[in-house]
Design an enzyme around this catalytic site. Structure first.
Site, mmCIF file in Angstrom:
data_model
loop_
_atom_site.group_PDB
_atom_site.id
_atom_site.type_symbol
_atom_site.label_atom_id
_atom_site.label_comp_id
_atom_site.label_asym_id
_atom_site.label_seq_id
_atom_site.Cartn_x
_atom_site.Cartn_y
_atom_site.Cartn_z
ATOM 1 N N ARG A 12 -16.339 -13.325 -3.843
ATOM 2 C CA ARG A 12 -14.787 -12.906 -3.473
ATOM 3 C C ARG A 12 -13.764 -13.743 -4.043
ATOM 4 O O ARG A 12 -12.850 -13.387 -4.956
ATOM 5 C CB ARG A 12 -14.546 -12.506 -2.268
ATOM 6 C CG ARG A 12 -13.226 -11.955 -1.977
ATOM 7 C CD ARG A 12 -13.002 -10.876 -0.800
ATOM 8 N NE ARG A 12 -11.756 -11.342 -0.210
ATOM 9 C CZ ARG A 12 -11.176 -10.331 0.750
ATOM 10 N NH1 ARG A 12 -12.222 -9.549 1.412
ATOM 11 N NH2 ARG A 12 -10.067 -10.341 1.081
ATOM 12 N N GLU B 137 -1.263 -12.196 10.576
ATOM 13 C CA GLU B 137 -2.545 -11.394 10.701
ATOM 14 C C GLU B 137 -3.904 -12.049 11.339
ATOM 15 O O GLU B 137 -4.482 -11.576 12.125
ATOM 16 C CB GLU B 137 -2.760 -10.679 8.985
ATOM 17 C CG GLU B 137 -4.287 -9.844 8.991
ATOM 18 C CD GLU B 137 -4.174 -9.217 7.845
ATOM 19 O OE1 GLU B 137 -3.376 -9.462 6.927
ATOM 20 O OE2 GLU B 137 -5.362 -8.607 7.705
ATOM 21 N N GLU C 191 -8.441 -2.947 -3.107
ATOM 22 C CA GLU C 191 -8.705 -2.365 -1.772
ATOM 23 C C GLU C 191 -8.341 -0.637 -1.952
ATOM 24 O O GLU C 191 -7.421 -0.211 -0.937
ATOM 25 C CB GLU C 191 -7.718 -2.694 -0.616
ATOM 26 C CG GLU C 191 -8.351 -4.368 -0.539
ATOM 27 C CD GLU C 191 -7.485 -5.010 0.756
ATOM 28 O OE1 GLU C 191 -6.362 -4.709 1.054
ATOM 29 O OE2 GLU C 191 -7.967 -6.156 1.119
ATOM 30 N N ASP D 181 -7.739 -14.555 1.782
ATOM 31 C CA ASP D 181 -6.697 -13.838 2.346
ATOM 32 C C ASP D 181 -6.099 -14.486 3.515
ATOM 33 O O ASP D 181 -6.436 -14.045 4.697
ATOM 34 C CB ASP D 181 -7.460 -12.415 2.555
ATOM 35 C CG ASP D 181 -6.456 -11.294 2.986
ATOM 36 O OD1 ASP D 181 -5.294 -11.578 2.868
ATOM 37 O OD2 ASP D 181 -6.717 -10.373 3.699
ATOM 38 N N GLU E 19 2.515 -15.971 -2.946
ATOM 39 C CA GLU E 19 2.809 -15.146 -1.798
ATOM 40 C C GLU E 19 2.126 -15.803 -0.685
ATOM 41 O O GLU E 19 1.044 -16.343 -0.814
ATOM 42 C CB GLU E 19 2.037 -13.863 -2.126
ATOM 43 C CG GLU E 19 2.309 -12.884 -1.004
ATOM 44 C CD GLU E 19 1.585 -11.596 -1.085
ATOM 45 O OE1 GLU E 19 1.790 -10.799 -2.253
ATOM 46 O OE2 GLU E 19 0.807 -11.257 -0.442
ATOM 47 N N ASN F 130 0.908 -1.007 0.080
ATOM 48 C CA ASN F 130 0.017 0.001 0.224
ATOM 49 C C ASN F 130 0.919 1.161 -0.010
ATOM 50 O O ASN F 130 1.507 1.512 1.159
ATOM 51 C CB ASN F 130 -1.035 0.031 1.304
ATOM 52 C CG ASN F 130 -2.038 -0.926 1.050
ATOM 53 O OD1 ASN F 130 -2.526 -1.354 -0.095
ATOM 54 N ND2 ASN F 130 -2.309 -1.415 2.276
HETATM 55 O O1 GCW Z 1 -6.528 -8.405 3.613
HETATM 56 C C1 GCW Z 1 -5.359 -7.418 3.275
HETATM 57 C C2 GCW Z 1 -4.785 -6.908 4.791
HETATM 58 C C3 GCW Z 1 -4.153 -5.729 4.198
HETATM 59 C C4 GCW Z 1 -3.109 -6.025 3.459
HETATM 60 C C5 GCW Z 1 -4.027 -6.631 1.922
HETATM 61 C C6 GCW Z 1 -3.046 -6.678 0.827
HETATM 62 C C7 GCW Z 1 -1.223 -4.738 2.575
HETATM 63 O O2 GCW Z 1 -5.853 -6.895 5.745
HETATM 64 O O3 GCW Z 1 -3.540 -5.026 5.125
HETATM 65 O O4 GCW Z 1 -2.614 -4.604 2.620
HETATM 66 O O5 GCW Z 1 -4.550 -7.562 2.679
HETATM 67 O O6 GCW Z 1 -2.337 -8.154 0.788
HETATM 68 O O7 GCW Z 1 -2.867 -6.028 -0.033
#
Ligand code: GCW
Length: 643
Positions: A306, A363, A256, A335, A357, A172
């Site tokens: 999704r 998380e 996002e 995710d 990845e 991000n």
């Molecule tokens: O779901 C999300 C995480 C974000 C993350 C994103 C991603 C870096 O909650 O924090 O952003 O995945 O992988 O891009």
């Protein structure tokens, strides 16, 4: 200082070897490897040591590969190149750390994958997105800011397990971090590159899709606009002036709320093109993330699903990317949940190389308060079938479909790097798997323990067992049967069954008073049809769908009978009690290991276990009470629910 160095140096800590001392010699290619070897040996390295360690490179060995040949009085470590030699040295030190006799040893090793990558999600203000081990090792107050000695230790730590590419900044990217590719920040970034370089680690920079607008003052970032292409060429030229061996860029676009080509009516392949072309003359690549989905979904919309999104976006573009674009695909289509199938995109593309990845930072898996062996989960990811005869593990390798492995780092400036000391085992396991995906969770865990705490079996056996079980225990007190989420919103720690249920992120369990789960079969959202036939049929069919993923693929009534004859609801109740009991057992085991490690290490982990127990109890009580209220079905064992 011993304790501090134990925490700080992790598995590269002091070697205690009572019988041998070492004289390190080498040819002209061995300068840095010699330094590292002496550094690792500490007091055991002397000019008149009783064992000679010979360091050299030889052309008949592969790049990054090495051999170690031991005789009673001398050890010869040979690398295919300088980095291979360095890896050989670290391997030798690791053997000594584990008290493995190197006399008469003979081994050859080389990596399976030549792109072994860590992605830091560090923000330029010094915070870390999804970071649970302190602040950034690289940034503060919108600047590069680091302790060069500590970075050298970090580079050593990573090189000792074979990591060779690293992205320091979060995917991000905001305005200040976008500037990492400008003259304002490059001189400092180049200093970091200089620290990592001798350790064989090259930098990647995460970039902003709108850079031409944000940094260049151009009106659009449209990838088909010539001015945009020209801007990327010039920017890239500047970057390579400062960091000539940069690996390339990393891009999170159209995801996002990040902008990207889709918002301009362009495809992802078109979006990547001008940047890829700008990188090409420098041998650079662009890692293009595939984590794209509609994050503005209405929960009443049951058509949109999704997990289907990444495949829908990218599969039709196979063959349309420049050849230095590598698609970075999260291992699962959701995710980084505790349990999910592999992304159907992995291995599906015939003409586009992929980078799988993983996420080391915990998380959704306990945030480095709860113990969680990711190696166990990754083993399942690697075993996930592509076809009847091929697994994901089979398609990993430099000349294969998945040519790179990357993972989101779990490291910060905490004294022990990872917050939870035992979470280091996850970093270790990722790096070693990227080197050789065939290693088992048990091997990796034992190796890390032996390197860190020594190889006393009284410690090694129970601790290995505990770490290996930790994934199953965590899963028991979390969201049931692969449904995922059920976490508190935003920070994602602790239970909230309906936390995301009515939000726009597309992550629904759809529990009502009768049923739970999402029908992702051909008759439902059709997600299963994205897989190759063998895998599709396995998930499609209730009897062949792995039980732990039932609710990922199927919508079922609470009285549905599972294989062992239990109802689904009773399974939920039971596992949530068992999860808490599992943590209680961990605490007993941990208490029994007190004498095998420095007090500081023992106490720091004990504190985490106390937090984990609280968390597990909360999950148990919240989840069980939720389903009891929703269904009115009593626990067969008549246990009391807290809420
Ligand atoms: O779901 C999300 C995480 C974000 C993350 C994103 C991603 C870096 O909650 O924090 O952003 O995945 O992988 O891009």
């Amino acid at each position: 200082m011993k304790n501090r160095s134990f925490m700080y140096q992790a598995w590269l800590g002091d070697i205690e070897n009572k019988t041998q001392t070492f004289k390190v010699v080498g040819d002209s290619t061995a300068d840095f490897a010699m330094e590292e070897c002496k550094h690792g040996l500490g007091n055991l390295a002397t000019d008149n040591g009783n064992v000679t360690v010979n360091l050299a490179t030889a052309e008949n060995l592969p790049a990054e590969g090495f051999s170690i040949v031991g005789k009673p009085d001398d050890i010869t470590i040979t690398g295919g190149d300088k980095i291979g030699l360095l890896y050989g040295v670290y391997k030798f030190l690791a053997l000594l750390r584990q008290n493995i006799d190197t006399t008469n040893i003979s081994l050859n090793d080389k990596p399976t994958v030549d792109k072994r990558i860590l992605n830091h999600w560090d923000n330029i203000d010094g915070s870390i997105e999804r970071g649970y081990a302190g602040n950034s090792l690289f940034f503060r107050n919108d600047q590069l800011h680091f302790d060069a000695d500590r970075l050298r230790d970090y580079a050593r730590l990573l090189a000792s397990v074979g990591i060779n590419q690293i992205c320091l900044n979060n995917v991000n990217v905001y305005l200040e971090s976008a500037k990492l590719i400008t003259e304002e920040k490059l001189p400092d970034l180049a200093k970091v590159a200089d620290i990592f370089r001798p350790f064989g680690i090259r930098l990647i920079i995460a970039v902003h899709f709108e850079s031409p607008v944000l940094l260049g003052g151009i009106k659009t970032a449209d990838p088909l606009d010539e001015k945009v292409a020209e801007w990327w060429q010039n920017a890239t030229k500047t970057v390579y002036k400062y960091i000539p061996d940069l690996v390339g860029f990393l891009m999170k676009a159209d995801s996002e709320f990040r902008s990207g080509p889709a918002s301009m009516g362009r495809t992802q392949a078109e979006g990547a093109r001008p940047i890829a072309k700008a990188l090409k003359p420098f041998g650079g690549v662009i890692y293009w993330r595939c984590f794209i989905y509609n994050c503005m979904q209405d929960w009443r919309d049951t058509e949109t699903d999704r997990p289907k999104a990444a495949y829908d976006y990218f599969y039709p573009l196979d063959g349309k990317f420049e050849d230095n674009v590598i698609l970075q695909v999260k291992h699962g289509p959701s995710d980084f949940q505790v349990r999910e199938p592999n992304s159907p995109l992995l291995g599906a593309m015939q003409h586009t190389p992929q980078n799988m990845e993983l996420q080391i930072t915990q998380e959704y898996t306990g945030q480095q308060k709860d113990l969680y062996a990711l190696a166990v989960q990754w083993d399942e990811v690697l075993e996930h079938p592509i076809t009847e005869t091929q697994t994901t593990r089979d398609i990993i390798g430099t000349d294969n479909k998945i040519i790179a492995l990357s993972a989101v780092a779990n490291v910060g400036d905490d004294e022990n790097w990872t917050g939870h000391l035992l979470a280091q085992a996850n970093l270790y396991a990722f790096a070693r798997l990227a080197w050789n995906p065939k290693q088992t969770p048990k091997q990796l865990t034992q190796e890390w323990i032996a390197c860190t705490f020594g190889n006393n079996l009284k410690l090694l056996e129970p601790l290995t067992e505990m770490i290996l079980q930790s994934r199953a225990v965590y899963e028991k007190y979390n969201a049931p049967l692969g449904i995922g989420w059920m976490v508190n919103i935003h920070h994602h720690y602790g239970p909230s069954v309906d936390g995301y249920e009515y939000m726009k992120w597309g992550t629904y369990h759809r529990a009502d008073t009768k049923e739970i789960g999402v029908d992702r079969t051909a008759a439902g959202t059709g997600y299963t049809t994205q897989y190759q036939p063998y895998v599709r049929d396995m998930y499609e069919n209730l009897t062949t769908c792995p039980q732990d993923m039932l609710l990922y693929f199927h919508r079922l009534p609470y009285d549905y009978k599972l294989k062992e004859g239990k109802t689904l609801i009773q399974h939920i109740y039971d596992t949530h009690f068992e999860g808490v009991e599992g943590v209680e057992e961990f605490i007993k085991t941990w208490d029994s290991l007190k004498d095998f490690m420095p007090q500081v290490a023992h106490e720091s982990v004990k504190e985490r276990f106390v937090m984990q127990l609280e968390n597990a109890k909360e999950w148990r009580d919240v989840v069980n009470s939720y389903f009891f209220r929703k269904t009115g079905i009593a626990d067969e064992k008549g246990r009391k629910f807290y809420l």
